[in-house]
Design a protein around this motif. Structure first.
Motif, PDB file in Angstrom:
ATOM      1  N   CYS A  30       3.376  11.979  -2.862  1.00 39.20           N
ATOM      2  CA  CYS A  30       2.562  10.971  -2.163  1.00 39.20           C
ATOM      3  C   CYS A  30       2.607   9.654  -2.941  1.00 39.20           C
ATOM      4  N   ARG A  31       2.393   9.743  -4.237  1.00 38.99           N
ATOM      5  CA  ARG A  31       2.341   8.551  -5.081  1.00 38.99           C
ATOM      6  C   ARG A  31       3.723   7.925  -5.214  1.00 38.99           C
ATOM      7  N   ARG A  32       4.737   8.774  -5.307  1.00 37.77           N
ATOM      8  CA  ARG A  32       6.095   8.258  -5.443  1.00 37.77           C
ATOM      9  C   ARG A  32       6.515   7.476  -4.205  1.00 37.77           C
ATOM     10  N   TYR A  33       6.228   8.022  -3.023  1.00 36.38           N
ATOM     11  CA  TYR A  33       6.618   7.318  -1.800  1.00 36.38           C
ATOM     12  C   TYR A  33       5.751   6.096  -1.553  1.00 36.38           C
ATOM     13  N   TRP A  34       4.470   6.179  -1.931  1.00 36.39           N
ATOM     14  CA  TRP A  34       3.617   4.999  -1.772  1.00 36.39           C
ATOM     15  C   TRP A  34       4.087   3.878  -2.697  1.00 36.39           C
ATOM     16  N   GLY A  35       4.557   4.253  -3.897  1.00 34.40           N
ATOM     17  CA  GLY A  35       5.119   3.256  -4.800  1.00 34.40           C
ATOM     18  C   GLY A  35       6.354   2.583  -4.209  1.00 34.40           C
ATOM     19  N   LYS A  36       7.180   3.376  -3.527  1.00 38.16           N
ATOM     20  CA  LYS A  36       8.348   2.803  -2.852  1.00 38.16           C
ATOM     21  C   LYS A  36       7.918   1.837  -1.748  1.00 38.16           C
ATOM     22  N   PHE A  37       6.875   2.216  -1.033  1.00 44.22           N
ATOM     23  CA  PHE A  37       6.390   1.371   0.062  1.00 44.22           C
ATOM     24  C   PHE A  37       5.834   0.056  -0.478  1.00 44.22           C
ATOM     25  N   ARG A  38       5.069   0.137  -1.578  1.00 44.34           N
ATOM     26  CA  ARG A  38       4.518  -1.076  -2.185  1.00 44.34           C
ATOM     27  C   ARG A  38       5.620  -1.996  -2.690  1.00 44.34           C
ATOM     28  N   ALA A  39       6.727  -1.379  -3.121  1.00 45.86           N
ATOM     29  CA  ALA A  39       7.845  -2.173  -3.645  1.00 45.86           C
ATOM     30  C   ALA A  39       8.804  -2.620  -2.553  1.00 45.86           C
ATOM     31  N   ASP A  40       8.441  -2.367  -1.293  1.00 46.23           N
ATOM     32  CA  ASP A  40       9.277  -2.734  -0.138  1.00 46.23           C
ATOM     33  C   ASP A  40      10.626  -2.011  -0.136  1.00 46.23           C
ATOM     34  N   GLU A  41      10.678  -0.827  -0.779  1.00 46.49           N
ATOM     35  CA  GLU A  41      11.908  -0.043  -0.776  1.00 46.49           C
ATOM     36  C   GLU A  41      12.033   0.790   0.498  1.00 46.49           C
TER      37      GLU A  41
ATOM     38  N   ILE B 254       7.233   5.468   5.840  1.00 42.95           N
ATOM     39  CA  ILE B 254       6.034   5.953   5.148  1.00 42.95           C
ATOM     40  C   ILE B 254       5.171   6.775   6.102  1.00 42.95           C
ATOM     41  N   ALA B 255       5.165   6.404   7.399  1.00 43.52           N
ATOM     42  CA  ALA B 255       4.435   7.200   8.383  1.00 43.52           C
ATOM     43  C   ALA B 255       5.100   8.552   8.585  1.00 43.52           C
ATOM     44  N   ALA B 256       6.422   8.580   8.558  1.00 40.96           N
ATOM     45  CA  ALA B 256       7.150   9.833   8.748  1.00 40.96           C
ATOM     46  C   ALA B 256       6.920  10.791   7.587  1.00 40.96           C
ATOM     47  N   VAL B 257       6.957  10.282   6.357  1.00 45.47           N
ATOM     48  CA  VAL B 257       6.758  11.153   5.200  1.00 45.47           C
ATOM     49  C   VAL B 257       5.315  11.636   5.140  1.00 45.47           C
ATOM     50  N   ASN B 258       4.386  10.825   5.658  1.00 43.94           N
ATOM     51  CA  ASN B 258       2.979  11.218   5.684  1.00 43.94           C
ATOM     52  C   ASN B 258       2.779  12.529   6.443  1.00 43.94           C
ATOM     53  N   ASN B 259       3.629  12.786   7.438  1.00 45.81           N
ATOM     54  CA  ASN B 259       3.532  14.015   8.215  1.00 45.81           C
ATOM     55  C   ASN B 259       4.091  15.233   7.494  1.00 45.81           C
TER      56      ASN B 259
ATOM     57  N   PRO C 240       1.374  -3.952 -10.386  1.00 42.47           N
ATOM     58  CA  PRO C 240       1.209  -5.155  -9.559  1.00 42.47           C
ATOM     59  C   PRO C 240       2.403  -5.342  -8.630  1.00 42.47           C
ATOM     60  N   LYS C 241       2.122  -5.704  -7.388  1.00 40.89           N
ATOM     61  CA  LYS C 241       3.158  -5.713  -6.363  1.00 40.89           C
ATOM     62  C   LYS C 241       4.349  -6.583  -6.757  1.00 40.89           C
ATOM     63  N   LYS C 242       4.106  -7.710  -7.382  1.00 36.50           N
ATOM     64  CA  LYS C 242       5.245  -8.572  -7.707  1.00 36.50           C
ATOM     65  C   LYS C 242       6.134  -7.929  -8.770  1.00 36.50           C
ATOM     66  N   LEU C 243       5.563  -7.070  -9.642  1.00 32.24           N
ATOM     67  CA  LEU C 243       6.379  -6.345 -10.612  1.00 32.24           C
ATOM     68  C   LEU C 243       7.079  -5.167  -9.950  1.00 32.24           C
ATOM     69  N   ALA C 244       6.368  -4.500  -9.035  1.00 31.21           N
ATOM     70  CA  ALA C 244       6.980  -3.375  -8.319  1.00 31.21           C
ATOM     71  C   ALA C 244       8.205  -3.836  -7.543  1.00 31.21           C
ATOM     72  N   ARG C 245       8.089  -5.011  -6.902  1.00 35.56           N
ATOM     73  CA  ARG C 245       9.227  -5.537  -6.157  1.00 35.56           C
ATOM     74  C   ARG C 245      10.402  -5.872  -7.072  1.00 35.56           C
TER      75      ARG C 245
END
Length: 588
Positions: A180-191, A197-202, A470-475
């Motif tokens: 959950c955290r790994r994919y949310w991190g990807k989403f925050r980083a616009d990866e 993210i909705a598909a993996v949530n299922n 922070p989002k700008k670092l994640a990106r």
């Protein structure tokens, strides 16, 4: 009256004989004979016979709730426990208690753990039972039940609800909640985009049950078995398997045997049992929350956990279990690899083998009865560990005079020795408002500091210690950086994160006086967390801005804020700990 005698000479009614079964804990009407007469009259309204009421009574804590999918299999478990109780000649009586789910508890599940422990304790005391089966699984439910049962001190046995199954996303195996955290991190980083993210949530939670990785729920399951509080093999079967149902039946039967033998919980939760539990927690790369919970349970037995001794044990106890977030596998893989028997067999040289378990046999005897091991790749040998030291290290320094914790097995090795500039957030709201701002003055070498999320500060010590990048670092591709707080993090989380800083900021701990731009040094090898600010400057800051300790006017929040202890005391209420406190862990 057939089957019911009011004779004052009947042994079980004798004032000198200990009351058992339905005769225990009679309601006080000033006439004990009438109290028993009235109790039997009402319970017979539910269809019970005198023959049934003469059996040992086994209470079953029912923590099923529509708000708690971790306990979604509770109805099936209760039926299996009842079957086991009946087969062993007992009378099963299930009763409801509070049920706490991590994601459905506001402000935090930790805020309600002590309330659940009180509910459990008082319902055990209030209702007649010769033994009790504690059904729990989600993060705070198992510790709450063990805390309450420890205080009630009757024969008690833990039944874990079990882990969920893993799912699959685009051919990749996934499970809550490290993924959950790994994919949310990807989403925050616009990866990945919103559609993915909705598909993996299922797919992240493929069935009812607790998190499928070595989070707090799995940690407490393993710790409960290490304490001797479950039947052998009770930690690992997934929630929806036949193995889990069979464990439930066996648990019910064992509860009857415990009732008849008088095997009370104080004979099991000894100093040796807690040392075994700590060894296991370290060897599984367990959740940092496990330390807080074990400290709270120990406190109910008049025992204290010495953090320095815990750290010494950590230096000699390697991580052997290859499970996320410290490794690669999931709980169902651990079960297929033999579960706790496989781990305990490997840890045997480090364990207190004479510690008693709920079976009436010692831990050493149970390891022998489990038989020889077999080839598998989930539990490593001591000669070939996942990580050479225990998953958790204890830090001290002027920033944490009472100690702090880091899950070193889930941290970035490059950051284990680091000095950086503090970027400070005063509380959770401040962090939420600024963490993703493009104007935030932050670099990957800085240290993120979050205050006021400790036991009193939040209140309830939320799992906000997993401060997002922070989002700008994640990106920009930053995956980890040093983060420090007086809060907790989920056992499913990962990163170089210092937690449980004690004393917390809200009571005037040094963390309260950290300012933007201060330098902080982390050295895990030296077990150090140091604020590079002089004592005189810290004193000046404290005098200039004294802390206003949180209070409340009424209700449970007032009780919580008035009596809750710090992380090094298990975040329990001061009045719930046993009066006699001594160390559970060796000081050598």
């Amino acid at each position: 009256m057939p089957g019911f005698s009011m004779s004052k000479t009947k042994p079980e009614d004798s004032p000198t004989a200990p009351a058992t079964g339905i005769r225990k804990g009679l309601t006080n009407y000033g006439d004990s004979g009438f109290s028993l007469f009235l109790r039997k009259a009402f319970i017979k309204g539910a269809g019970y016979t005198d023959e049934a009421l003469d059996r040992p009574v086994v209470g079953i804590c029912n923590t099923g709730s529509a708000y708690n999918p971790c306990h979604g299999n509770a109805p099936q478990l209760i039926e299996a426990v009842k079957r086991g109780v009946m087969l062993a000649g007992g009378l099963p009586m299930d009763f409801p208690t509070i049920s706490i789910h991590e994601s459905f508890s506001q402000p935090t599940s930790m805020y309600l753990r002590n309330l659940m422990s009180m509910d459990t304790e008082e319902m055990i005391r209030a209702q007649p039972m010769d033994a009790v089966v504690l059904i729990g699984g989600c993060d705070k439910t198992v510790p709450a039940q063990l805390m309450g049962a420890a205080s009630a001190n009757i024969p008690a046995i833990q039944l874990i609800t079990g882990s969920m199954l893993t799912g699959s996303h685009r051919g990749e195996r996934v499970g809550a909640c490290t993924d959950c955290r790994r994919y949310w991190g990807k989403f925050r980083a616009d990866e990945i985009d919103s559609e993915e993210i909705a598909a993996v949530n299922n797919q992240l939670v493929a069935s009812v049950g607790t998190c499928s990785v070595m989070g707090t729920a799995s940690t407490m399951a393993c710790v409960a078995e290490a304490l001797g509080m479950t039947v052998p093999g009770g930690a690992s079967p997934p929630a929806v398997t036949a193995d889990r149902i069979r464990i439930a039946e066996e648990t019910g039967a064992q509860a009857v045997r415990m009732a008849r033998s008088g095997l009370t919980i104080d004979k099991i939760l000894t100093a040796d049992a807690f040392e075994n539990a700590i060894r296991v927690l370290l060897a599984i790369g367990g959740s940092t929350n496990g330390i807080v919970h074990l400290t709270a349970i120990a406190g109910r037995m008049g025992l204290d956990v010495d953090l320095k001794a815990l750290d010494r044990m950590g230096r000699e106890t390697p991580v052997l279990l290859d499970l996320k977030p410290s490794g690669q596998h999931y709980m169902e893989d651990f079960h297929h690899a033999g579960g706790m028997a496989t781990l305990l067999r490997e840890l045997k040289p480090l364990l207190k083998l004479d510690a008693l378990t709920v079976t009436g046999r010692t831990l050493g005897e149970e390891i022998e009865l489990a038989g020889p091991g077999f080839e598998q790749d989930v539990v490593r040998t001591i000669a070939d560990p996942i990580y050479p030291q225990g998953g958790i290290a204890v830090l001290h320094g002027n920033l944490a005079p009472g100690g702090a914790i880091i899950k070193q097995s889930a941290a970035d090795a490059r950051l284990m020795q680091h000095e950086g500039r503090a970027v400070v957030f005063e509380n959770g709201q401040d962090m939420a408002e600024r963490i993703d701002s493009d104007d935030l003055d932050v670099t990957a070498d800085d240290i993120l500091v979050l205050k006021n999320i400790g036991p009193k500060g939040a209140p309830g010590m939320p799992e906000a210690g997993y401060i997002p990048i922070p989002k700008k670092l994640a990106r920009a591709g930053v995956k980890d950086m040093v983060r420090i707080s007086d809060g907790r993090m989920s056992g499913t989380a990962f990163g170089t994160i210092v937690l449980h800083v004690t004393p917390e900021a809200a009571v005037g701990g040094p963390l309260a006086y950290v300012q933007n731009g201060d330098r902080i040094r982390l050295s895990v090898v030296a077990r150090e967390i140091t604020l590079l600010v002089s004592d005189s400057e810290l004193a000046r800051r404290a005098a200039a801005a004294p802390v206003d300790v949180p209070t409340a006017e009424r209700g449970y929040r007032k009780l919580f804020l008035d009596t809750v202890l710090q992380a090094d005391k298990g975040v329990d209420f001061d009045f719930l700990r046993a009066a006699r406190i001594h160390d559970t862990t060796p000081k050598g």
